[in-house]
Structure formats: C-alpha cells, structure tokens
Design an enzyme around this catalytic site. Structure first.
Site, short mmCIF file in Angstrom:
data_model
loop_
_atom_site.label_atom_id
_atom_site.label_comp_id
_atom_site.label_asym_id
_atom_site.label_seq_id
_atom_site.Cartn_x
_atom_site.Cartn_y
_atom_site.Cartn_z
N ALA A 192 0.91 -1.12 0.00
CA ALA A 192 -0.11 -0.02 0.01
C ALA A 192 0.95 1.18 -0.07
O ALA A 192 2.23 1.34 0.42
CB ALA A 192 -0.96 -0.20 1.30
N ASP A 193 0.44 2.33 -0.48
CA ASP A 193 1.01 3.57 -0.28
C ASP A 193 2.46 3.71 -1.02
O ASP A 193 3.20 4.41 -0.72
CB ASP A 193 1.17 4.31 0.82
CG ASP A 193 -0.32 4.33 1.49
OD1 ASP A 193 -1.16 4.66 0.78
OD2 ASP A 193 -0.35 3.79 2.63
N ARG A 194 2.65 2.72 -2.06
CA ARG A 194 3.89 2.65 -2.92
C ARG A 194 4.85 2.28 -1.97
O ARG A 194 5.97 2.22 -2.39
CB ARG A 194 4.16 4.12 -3.51
CG ARG A 194 5.15 4.02 -4.76
CD ARG A 194 5.58 5.36 -5.10
NE ARG A 194 6.86 5.13 -6.02
CZ ARG A 194 8.09 5.04 -5.76
NH1 ARG A 194 8.16 4.72 -4.52
NH2 ARG A 194 8.91 4.81 -6.67
N LEU A 195 4.88 1.85 -0.80
CA LEU A 195 5.90 1.43 -0.06
C LEU A 195 6.16 -0.09 -0.33
O LEU A 195 5.87 -0.92 0.62
CB LEU A 195 5.78 1.69 1.41
CG LEU A 195 6.82 1.84 2.35
CD1 LEU A 195 7.74 3.01 1.95
CD2 LEU A 195 6.48 1.96 3.87
N HIS A 196 6.56 -0.47 -1.55
CA HIS A 196 6.55 -1.95 -1.92
C HIS A 196 7.87 -2.54 -1.37
O HIS A 196 8.65 -1.99 -0.77
CB HIS A 196 6.61 -1.96 -3.41
CG HIS A 196 5.79 -1.03 -4.09
ND1 HIS A 196 4.47 -1.31 -4.05
CD2 HIS A 196 5.86 -0.15 -5.07
CE1 HIS A 196 3.65 -0.46 -4.82
NE2 HIS A 196 4.50 0.28 -5.56
#
Length: 210
Positions: free
Chosen positions: A187-191
């Site tokens: 989520a939220d680009r915190l891959h």
C-alpha cells in the site's frame, strides 16, 4: 518457512527478509507455483531484455519453458533480433509480472545456447501447426505480406506432410541466474523489494528502496 502470501496486493503485513527463503530458486518456485495455483494465464510468460554490444536495448515476451537448477530456458530462431543480440552480447534479463498477485520477479545473468538434443526434445512437444509456422517464418525479417507467409506455410505443409524437419536456425537458450529481485506490491507505494546476489558461492539478500 513463509514465501510471501498469494493474492496480496498491498494489504496485510510487510514481507520481511526473515520471511524470504534464503535460496532464491526455492523462493522463485514458491511464487511460481502460487501463480499457477491462482490460474493466471501463462504464468511462465516473461519479458526478455537483450542489448547490442553498444548498449541499444530491446525487449519482447517469451515463454520460459523450464528451470534446470539456476538455468532458465527459452527458445527462439537464432537469426531473429534477440538471437543476433545474444550472439553478440550473451547477457539478458527476464521479468515475470503477475499483476493479480501484485508481484514481479527480475532475473539477470549470462546466456548460453542449449544443446541440440534439448532443442529437438522441445520441438517434438510442439503442435504440428506451430512447428510448421516456425519453419516458414524468417523471424524478425521483413516479409512481403501476410499472404506470402501463408503461402510459405502451405508449401511446406505440402512438401513435408506430417514429418516435419527441425527448423534449421531454431534453438534453446539458458539464462544462468546471477541476480534475482522479488517485488511485492504494498500500500501507498511502499513496496517490498528483496534482491539476491551470489557472493563467493552464497546468496546475500539486500532490501532495495521502492
């Protein structure tokens, strides 16, 4: 040992180094089997990137037909663009992308030609019509028209019937994995991105920033 969770597209706990298999081949197999279990279309399809000696890149989709130890096998016409580039610059990268699972796997390494025996065994498994097309197609070359290709197929079918010869320039390639990167969508680009590199015969795991 956990290998990352199937069906995850950003919810739930992060994928931590302690949850990853220390062997990237085992980690690859776990994710690949989960992709197959999710009944994704052609989970063995991967983007293959090659480059000319002066660094001009090209990329296309291939089917990775097998994994033999650290070797990932695919097949092509050796006179095609990718065949010519691999002859001149025998390194490549593969990218498996399983969007419904929120996952990617990148694999990089040197490439060598597979044996003629491996190629013959693979060609024997292909449907007759696919083998006929491989014989007729001068892959990556300019052709006059669709009709010209269809005429070439028809002429070869009449000439050879059911007993088709091996395509003269067709063959397998084996990419020897030296670097893996496993990417899990969060989520939220915190891959989560875990990279495996072979150092002195052992695999080291690094976390890369997303």
């Amino acid at each position: 040992m956990a290998h990352g969770r199937p069906g995850v597209t950003g919810d739930g706990p992060a994928w931590l180094e302690r949850d990853a298999d220390p062997d990237p081949l085992a980690q690859f197999d776990a994710w690949f089997e989960q992709a197959r279990g999710a009944e994704l279309p052609l989970p063995e399809a991967a983007a293959l990137a090659t480059a000319t000696p002066d660094g001009a890149p090209s990329v296309r989709m291939v089917l990775v037909k097998s994994r033999d130890g650290g070797d990932f096998e695919f097949f092509s016409n050796r006179l095609s663009r990718k065949g010519r580039e691999l002859a001149a610059n025998p390194r490549a990268a593969l990218l498996f992308h399983w969007s419904p699972l929120g996952r990617q796997i990148r694999i990089e390494g040197p490439v060598r030609e597979a044996s003629a025996e491996r190629t013959a065994a693979y060609v024997a498994t292909r449907p007759w019509a696919s083998r006929l097309s491989a014989l007729a197609s001068p892959q990556s070359e300019t052709v006059e028209s669709r009709a010209a290709l269809e005429r070439a197929v028809a002429e070869l079918a009449e000439r050879h019937g059911e007993e088709l010869p091996l395509p003269e320039h067709w063959g397998g390639y084996l990419l020897r994995a030296e670097v893996f990167e496993f990417w899990q969508q969060r989520a939220d680009r915190l891959h989560d991105r875990l990279r495996y590199r072979c150092e002195r015969g052992a695999w080291a795991i690094d976390r890369l920033a997303p």
